[in-house]
Design an enzyme around this catalytic site. Structure first.
Site, PDB file in Angstrom:
ATOM      1  N   CYS A  85       0.834  -1.097   0.096  1.00 35.12           N
ATOM      2  CA  CYS A  85      -0.066  -0.021   0.081  1.00 35.12           C
ATOM      3  C   CYS A  85       0.788   1.231   0.117  1.00 35.12           C
ATOM      4  O   CYS A  85       1.416   1.348  -1.225  1.00 35.12           O
ATOM      5  CB  CYS A  85      -0.947  -0.073   1.394  1.00 35.12           C
ATOM      6  N   HIS A 190      -3.883  -5.097  -0.529  1.00 33.79           N
ATOM      7  CA  HIS A 190      -3.306  -5.861   0.716  1.00 33.79           C
ATOM      8  C   HIS A 190      -3.429  -7.090   0.531  1.00 33.79           C
ATOM      9  O   HIS A 190      -4.647  -7.824   0.855  1.00 33.79           O
ATOM     10  CB  HIS A 190      -4.319  -5.252   1.811  1.00 33.79           C
ATOM     11  N   GLU A 192      -2.486  -9.270   2.817  1.00 40.74           N
ATOM     12  CA  GLU A 192      -2.606  -9.752   4.189  1.00 40.74           C
ATOM     13  C   GLU A 192      -4.106  -9.869   4.418  1.00 40.74           C
ATOM     14  O   GLU A 192      -4.730 -10.372   5.229  1.00 40.74           O
ATOM     15  CB  GLU A 192      -2.132  -8.935   5.186  1.00 40.74           C
TER      16      GLU A 192
END
Lengths: 208, 251
Positions: A85, A190, A192
């Site tokens: 990001c 993202h 994650e």
């Protein structure tokens, strides 16, 4: 192997830590640190980033010697680094969020606000969008084209050299959503928070 | 193309799920972590926890729930309920929430929104607005719907966008629990004047209501509780239905 997630007060990094630990299990040591020696001696570094370009750069600069250590790691020693990001956006030379701010300058280009066509597109660009893979990136091993990833951002990285772009996503225009330049990797989305497919990208990075 | 999101919401009280999913293979039907995992494995685009713990001494239970969930679920996790201060937000984020939704505090002290969005980024600040129709307007309610503030909901939505909210979660109190569908008039009016995404909430009883929330309400995301809790529909069914109606979803 040691992977260090750089903890520089850039906002919430719990999810990044959780996802890397989930993928690493007990095989890889995941450190969360801003210790310069730890970073330098790591095999891989993850540079997260939430909030504004300026707040992240200020936070990096707030830790004495951190930018130099990261530059030594990624540019001089050419060891693998993944920016996520704003972590990716900071690779640029300059960012325009809040105010004009100098970036790390690792990849020529700028970070500017997504053109939302006079309100036709909502900002932030929040949610799941598909990535269009433009080149074989090492972190996209076994990732199918048009896979969905989770995005949250209002600004986009526009690199000068289009060859560094490894994927784009369609939101008002083709937004750069990942880059790869030699040992430097970055995702605007993202991984994650992108479910199993995101964890696969993290695994690919760890296995580099 | 950006996909519309489906967000199942779980009510959590003293660390346990209220109104849980009736799945036979659940080891512990009251465990929010296990339920969140079922939702994320089933294709939920995000998970939302609403903490309805009433007593202050039990408020810490939510932190443990968030911590355990964030180690198992790798889709965004939004947590709301009883969030009063920047410190509360910080704590939830540190325990693993990706976004925090703020309701009463946003009305009583809008500084919380300004300060927290600057500190943590707008992406993690969701303002939850509970609105009830009065004449041709809607009024903002706080304290879980008990207090009428008489504040115009549409003007308040705009104010929250300007204060730094990244998303708005709009619940129609007239519709909540009725299963007759979202108040799409309200959703559309708010969505038209703000530029941040709107999450529609309150009133879903069937899959067509999800479709309407997006098509008529212009919501970016649709939140529902009971149709998923009671196993009426799975997340996958909901997505396939939306897809069949031409709505872009992640499948």
């Amino acid at each position: 192997m040691n992977v260090t997630i750089v903890d520089y007060n850039s906002g919430n990094i719990s999810s990044v830590i959780n996802s890397f630990k989930e993928v690493a299990k007990d095989k890889v040591n995941i450190e969360v640190s801003s210790d310069l020696n730890k970073i330098k001696s790591s095999d891989k570094v993850v540079l997260p980033g939430q909030g504004s370009f300026k707040s992240c750069i200020d936070a990096l600069n707030g830790i004495s010697g951190l930018v130099d250590s990261l530059t030594e790691f990624a540019i001089n020693n050419k060891k693998p680094l993944l920016g996520i990001c704003v972590g990716l956006q900071m690779f640029a030379e300059i960012g325009y969020e809040e105010t004009e701010t100098k970036g790390l300058g690792w990849i020529s280009g700028k970070v500017s606000k997504i053109d939302n066509q006079n309100g036709k597109y909502k900002l932030p660009h929040i949610g799941w969008n598909q990535i269009n893979i433009l080149k074989d990136s090492k972190i996209f091993k076994e990732i199918k084209n048009n896979s969905h990833m989770y995005f949250v951002h209002s600004y986009e990285f526009i690199p000068e050299d289009k060859k560094v772009i490894s994927s784009t996503t369609d939101y008002s225009s083709n937004i750069v959503c990942s880059v790869e330049k030699e040992n430097i990797f970055g995702t605007q989305f993202h991984p994650e928070k992108s479910d199993k497919i995101g964890l696969k990208i993290i695994e690919n990075f760890i296995k580099l | 193309m950006l996909k519309n999101r489906i967000i199942p919401c779980l009510d959590v009280k003293n660390g346990r799920v209220v109104k849980g999913i009736n799945f036979v293979d659940l080891k512990d039907a009251g465990d929010p972590v296990e339920q969140a995992k079922i939702y994320s494995d089933g294709g939920a685009d995000e998970i939302c926890f609403l903490d309805i713990t009433a007593s202050n001494e039990n408020r810490n239970t939510i932190y443990d729930v968030v911590k355990r969930t964030s180690k198992k679920c790798f889709v965004p996790l939004t947590v709301g309920g009883g969030v009063r201060s920047v410190d509360d937000i910080n704590k939830l984020l540190n325990y693993g929430a990706d976004k925090v939704s703020i309701n009463t505090a946003a009305v009583q002290n809008p500084e919380v929104i300004i300060e927290s969005s600057k500190k943590f980024g707008s992406q993690c600040i969701v303002v939850a607005i509970d609105a009830k129709k009065k004449g041709d307007k809607w009024e903002v309610f706080t304290h879980g719907g008990r207090n009428n503030t008489s504040i115009n909901a549409i003007e308040f939505a705009k104010k929250m966008e300007d204060s730094g909210a990244g998303e708005l979660l709009i619940t129609s109190m007239d519709r909540d629990g009725t299963q007759i569908g979202y108040d799409n008039d309200l959703m559309f009016k708010i969505s038209s004047i703000i530029n941040i995404p709107v999450i529609a909430s309150g009133g879903v009883g069937n899959l067509d209501h999800l479709v309407d929330g997006i098509k008529l309400g212009n919501a970016s995301a649709v939140l529902a509780a009971s149709i998923f809790h009671y196993g009426t529909h799975s997340i996958q069914e909901a997505k396939q239905y939306l897809d069949s109606k031409g709505i872009p979803v992640r499948i």
